[in-house]
Structure formats: C-alpha cells, structure tokens
Design an enzyme around this catalytic site. Sequence first.
Site, PDB file in Angstrom:
ATOM      1  N   GLU A  36       0.881  -1.168   0.000  1.00 27.39           N
ATOM      2  CA  GLU A  36       0.000   0.000   0.000  1.00 27.39           C
ATOM      3  C   GLU A  36       0.922   1.223   0.000  1.00 27.39           C
ATOM      4  OE1 GLU A  36      -2.758   0.085   3.257  1.00 27.39           O
ATOM      5  OE2 GLU A  36      -3.486   2.067   2.676  1.00 27.39           O
ATOM      6  N   ARG A 260       4.821 -12.983   9.792  1.00 25.71           N
ATOM      7  CA  ARG A 260       5.493 -11.728   9.474  1.00 25.71           C
ATOM      8  C   ARG A 260       6.813 -11.643  10.230  1.00 25.71           C
ATOM      9  NH1 ARG A 260       2.067  -7.721   9.303  1.00 25.71           N
ATOM     10  NH2 ARG A 260       3.462  -6.024   9.729  1.00 25.71           N
ATOM     11  N   LYS A 270       3.991   0.990   9.369  1.00 27.90           N
ATOM     12  CA  LYS A 270       4.207   2.250   8.660  1.00 27.90           C
ATOM     13  C   LYS A 270       3.556   3.415   9.388  1.00 27.90           C
ATOM     14  CE  LYS A 270       3.023   0.183   4.823  1.00 27.90           C
ATOM     15  NZ  LYS A 270       2.560  -0.080   3.446  1.00 27.90           N
TER      16      LYS A 270
HETATM   17  P1  ATP Z   1       2.532  -2.113   7.890  1.00 23.18           P
HETATM   18  O1  ATP Z   1       1.718  -2.706   8.986  1.00 23.18           O
HETATM   19  O2  ATP Z   1       3.953  -1.987   8.216  1.00 23.18           O
HETATM   20  O3  ATP Z   1       1.954  -0.863   7.357  1.00 23.18           O
HETATM   21  P2  ATP Z   1       1.368  -3.563   5.822  1.00 23.18           P
HETATM   22  O4  ATP Z   1       1.172  -5.023   5.876  1.00 23.18           O
HETATM   23  O5  ATP Z   1       0.170  -2.715   6.042  1.00 23.18           O
HETATM   24  O6  ATP Z   1       2.541  -3.195   6.772  1.00 23.18           O
HETATM   25  P3  ATP Z   1       1.573  -3.420   3.025  1.00 23.18           P
HETATM   26  O7  ATP Z   1       2.091  -2.312   2.208  1.00 23.18           O
HETATM   27  O8  ATP Z   1       0.126  -3.685   3.003  1.00 23.18           O
HETATM   28  O9  ATP Z   1       2.033  -3.128   4.490  1.00 23.18           O
HETATM   29  O10 ATP Z   1       2.383  -4.748   2.764  1.00 23.18           O
HETATM   30  C1  ATP Z   1       2.852  -5.184   1.527  1.00 23.18           C
HETATM   31  C2  ATP Z   1       3.275  -6.612   1.656  1.00 23.18           C
HETATM   32  O11 ATP Z   1       4.345  -6.726   2.577  1.00 23.18           O
HETATM   33  C3  ATP Z   1       2.144  -7.482   2.167  1.00 23.18           C
HETATM   34  O12 ATP Z   1       2.096  -8.642   1.381  1.00 23.18           O
HETATM   35  C4  ATP Z   1       2.536  -7.772   3.583  1.00 23.18           C
HETATM   36  O13 ATP Z   1       2.080  -9.017   3.964  1.00 23.18           O
HETATM   37  C5  ATP Z   1       4.057  -7.717   3.527  1.00 23.18           C
HETATM   38  N1  ATP Z   1       4.601  -7.349   4.838  1.00 23.18           N
HETATM   39  C6  ATP Z   1       4.362  -6.227   5.532  1.00 23.18           C
HETATM   40  N2  ATP Z   1       4.987  -6.246   6.726  1.00 23.18           N
HETATM   41  C7  ATP Z   1       5.652  -7.423   6.783  1.00 23.18           C
HETATM   42  C8  ATP Z   1       6.487  -8.051   7.764  1.00 23.18           C
HETATM   43  N3  ATP Z   1       6.764  -7.469   8.929  1.00 23.18           N
HETATM   44  N4  ATP Z   1       7.001  -9.270   7.473  1.00 23.18           N
HETATM   45  C9  ATP Z   1       6.734  -9.859   6.304  1.00 23.18           C
HETATM   46  N5  ATP Z   1       5.963  -9.334   5.350  1.00 23.18           N
HETATM   47  C10 ATP Z   1       5.408  -8.132   5.574  1.00 23.18           C
HETATM   48 MG    MG Z   2      -1.563  -2.803   4.880  1.00 23.27          MG
END
Ligand code: ATP
Ligand code: MG
Length: 553
Positions: A36, A260, A270
Amino acid sequence: MSIDKSESLNFLEEIIENDLKTGKHGGRVLTRFPPEPNGYLHIGHAKSICLNFGLADKYGGMTNLRFDDTNPVTEDVEYVDSIKDDIRWLGFEWDNEFFASDYFEQLHQFAIKLINKGLAYVDDSTPEEIAAQKGSPTVPGEESPYRNRTVEENLRLFAEMKDGKYKDGEKVLRAKVDMASPNMLMRDPVIYRIKHAHHHRTGDKWCIYPMYDFAHGQSDSIEQVTHSICTLEFIHHRPLYNWFIEKIEIFPSQQYEFARLNLNYTVMSKRKLLQLVNEGYVAGWDDPRMPTISGLRRRGYTPASIRDFATRVGIAKRENVIDFGLLEFCVREDLNKIALRRMAVLNPLKVTITNLTDTFHELLPAENNPEDPSAGLRNMTFSNEIYIEQDDFMLNPTDGFFRLSPGSMVRLKNAYIIKCEDVVKDGEGNLTGLKCSYVPESKSGQDTSGLKVKSVIHWVNAKDCVDFEVRLYDRLFLVENPQNEEGDFKSYINKDSLKIVDNAKGEQALATDEAGQYYQFMRLGYFCPDKSSSKDKLIFNRTVSLKDGFKKK
Ligand code: ATP
Ligand code: MG
C-alpha cells in the site's frame, strides 16, 4: 529450472512443487508484491519481497508489483516512487507494474454481479449499528433490517452511492454471506464505502471505494496470480477471499500465509514509522536509525546483506521475534568481503615522533582488503606527527591495559613500534599530546628489532589526514518491544541513539576514493559516506561495529 531434490524445502516451495507436478496452473508460477503506497518500505517488506521474487526466480515464474491503492486518503506518489527504488536497490525487477485503482471499474462490475445474484445489499445502518449486528465470536450476529432489499432497489441505491448522492458513511454495500458464521469476517462484511476524497491516481472520478477484502483477492484473480502470499494476520480472511472468487466466478488465485517478520528494538508498522518522521524523532524516512530499506541503505547496509538476512530468517508459520543482532551479523559478513580498509581516528591525540625530522616522509603500502587481493594496495604516509586514539593512551594504566602509557611500547598498524617517552600538557595541566620514539628496525613485515609488544593500534599521519564528521548510532528504542509496552511507544525512544563526532581524522585516501564506497575503519567498525557527505565536508555513518557490542539495557 533445476530443482535439487536433496535440499529441504520450505512449506511454500513444497506447495509450488506439488502444483507444478499436478499441472495445477499449467505449470505457471505468478506471485505478486502488493504494497500500500502509504509509507516507505521496511525490513519486513524486504522479507516479503525476497520471498515473492525469490520463489518466482527459483521456479521460472514471474512477479507483479501491485500498488494496493484503494484507500485514497493515505496514499501518495512519493511513496510509489520510493517503493520502486527500494525494490530495485534490493536487486529485483518486477514483470508487470499494476495499481489496484486500475481495477476500480472491474471491481465495481463485480459488485454489481454480486447484487444481481442476490449476494450483496446496500445497508443504511450506522457503523455502530453494523458492529452491534455482528455479535461476538460465541454469539451469532443479527441480520440487518436492510438485508432483504430487492435486487432492483440495491442496484438503484448502489448507483446513487456511486453518483455522489450520499454523504460519507451514510450507506455501505455489504456482501450477503452468513451472519451466524463462526468467522466474524464472514458476517456480511462491508465491501464498498462512500468516501468523498481525491485519489492520487483516479482523482475525483470515484466517491465509493472497495474495502481491502473486496479488492485484494479480486486483483490477484484479475492478474491470474497463482500463489498469493501474505502474512498470518490474513488467515481468517482466506474463506472470504475464496467466497468472492467462487461467487464472482473468476480465476482461482490462492492465498497462503507465513509469519510476518518482527525485529526487536524497533517498530515496523508504517503508521508508527510515519509518527516518528512527522513528529521529528528522526530526520526522515531514510534516517539511518529507521528500519526502512532506505534507512538501512543510508546506514551502509548492502542489498546482499538484506537478502542474506531474509534467507536466514526463513519462512515460519508461527510468529516470532528476530534479534536485531542477526541483521548486524549479516551486514558484517558481507562488508568483511567488500569493504575497503582505512585508518581513521575518532578522538585524536597528537603524537610527535622525536627521532624523526620534520621533513621525514615515508610511503607505506597497505592492502585495501586482506579478504580480497584484487582490491589492491594503497599508500599510507608516515611522518613525525601522527594522531592516535585518545582511548589508546592511559597516563596511569590500569591492570591489563597494554596500549600506550608513559614508558610503554605499541605497534602502529602497518608501520613501526613506538615508545612513549613523555607527555605534553597545556598551561592548565591538560594532556595535549605525546612524545614518542620509533624503532626503525621494527617496520611491519620486515621487523628485525626482536621486540615483542602486546598491542597494535591504528593511527593517521597528522601532516596529510582529512577531517571529517562521524555519526555513531545505537538502537532507536530502549526496550525490545516498544509497541507492547504501556503507554506511548515513543516514550521508549533511546535519546542517545545518535552521537556525532565532529573532529575525526582519516588517512589521505578517504579524500580521493571513488564515491559510494563501503569502509572498514580499522578497530572502529564499518562505515559509509552519508548522503549529505561532500568533498568539502566528509560525513560518515557507522553501519555497525566490528563485534557485537550491543548490550541489553
Ligand atoms: P505495515 O503494517 O507496516 O503498514 P502492511 O502489511 O500494512 O505493513 P503493506 O504495504 O500492506 O504493508 O504490505 C505489503 C506486503 O508486505 C504485504 O504482502 C505484507 O504481507 C508484507 N509485509 C508487511 N509487513 C511485513 C512483515 N513485517 N514481514 C513480512 N511481510 C510483511
Ligand atoms: Mg496494509
């Protein structure tokens, strides 16, 4: 594609190999990385990137980069650009670039299809009423009074939602699934909401936006993604993911979940990282203390070290916390192979060599990297004035201190043995320098002096050294898991996480080396020039110390 049967496979590799064997998707592997664009990528994302791109590489497949930009409020092109930069820097290139917002038209058609099949309805309930209807995991939900609207009425109301007739929150579109399902997400989830907001790509075209669950799986399906890999929190979303695909009758992408990545002494959401940036706790998304890819890069981490880290962490099905020390171990491993060795002194103490003349000048060839002979040699220079580290001298040495003190001897790395003859003090009695003699027969590599000394110290030639600033970093947080502590996570920030040393001295080569080098300053750690470093003002970041100096606080 060659598959070595003897290696042990992780569970995703097993699934893919099985799918390849049964010809499930015609032998095709298509993964995707779906960020995102609401912030910069962090080390957790790096894990996911290495996994998705790595699996496609291994099995001759492809990977799409898809910006999951269905929330108009938090997204920005700055983030889109930084995400692309970071993925390329890590060493990966996507096969296709997509935006979920490109599918808004299609997703809207999917919603109409569900309405036509009697599987979605417009609900006028307030968010509070909807939450109350949902019940709890042990108590079945209650049906909304709007659940049995006719298809015609739903089509008309949904069209009016799209045409901007209603205010934010006045109506939603819900899927008609099962209000008694033990899975709360199946209790008629909201799939479209009204949001009169400008979108970074579609502008003001839409005022209704699909919810995550209604966009993600369908986007996978539109792209014919074969293996949609996400983190464990989404495991309960899988039945809904499958329900939409089945009811809309589209390509059967499949979701798989892995744990994760969590790292101690930092935060990774983020939203939290954005707070650190916006509230000035750090100097930006790429502050070298941030766990962002851009922060690690500026700190001096290499792409190879981060990929190695992702591999070592492996793929688990259960949540765990990885020690930050593992990341540091990986970067040391890589930098040891590639970093240029240089000498630098952070807290200089002037040493005058009393048995050399003021015009003495000697070139001392030294290896750029003993681990890599192809890195060649550089010349260090030696004269009657050098700097050593203040810490390498003690006026009244404690037990076990084998470096310089009045009357003692040490070896200057790659040069000679010196002996401390006298100390120099200013009018107030502060130590300002040392007077030492050197032993001409003790030159490194050609030592015939027969002298044995217990310590080797680093030094630079005071006559031609360069001045620079050094930034030393420590953990950004004082506790292992700041988000699980009581109160605001920001109250656990380590206020001493940045220390600036502004009077460092380095050997001449630092002024003439090509830009963008990785360095090992002997005995001090690995360093790299900061992005703000220039010929006029050299600034170095310490990436990591040479040994694990991290103490639990
Ligand atoms: P955040 O909570 O940090 O904002 P998010 O999951 O909302 O992370 P996205 O941009 O939606 O962030 O994630 C993009 C991809 O990265 C998704 O497939 C998510 O599963 C993966 N991802 C995000 N954080 C992690 C993590 N800590 N470990 C492994 N994969 C991750
Ligand atoms: Mg997300």
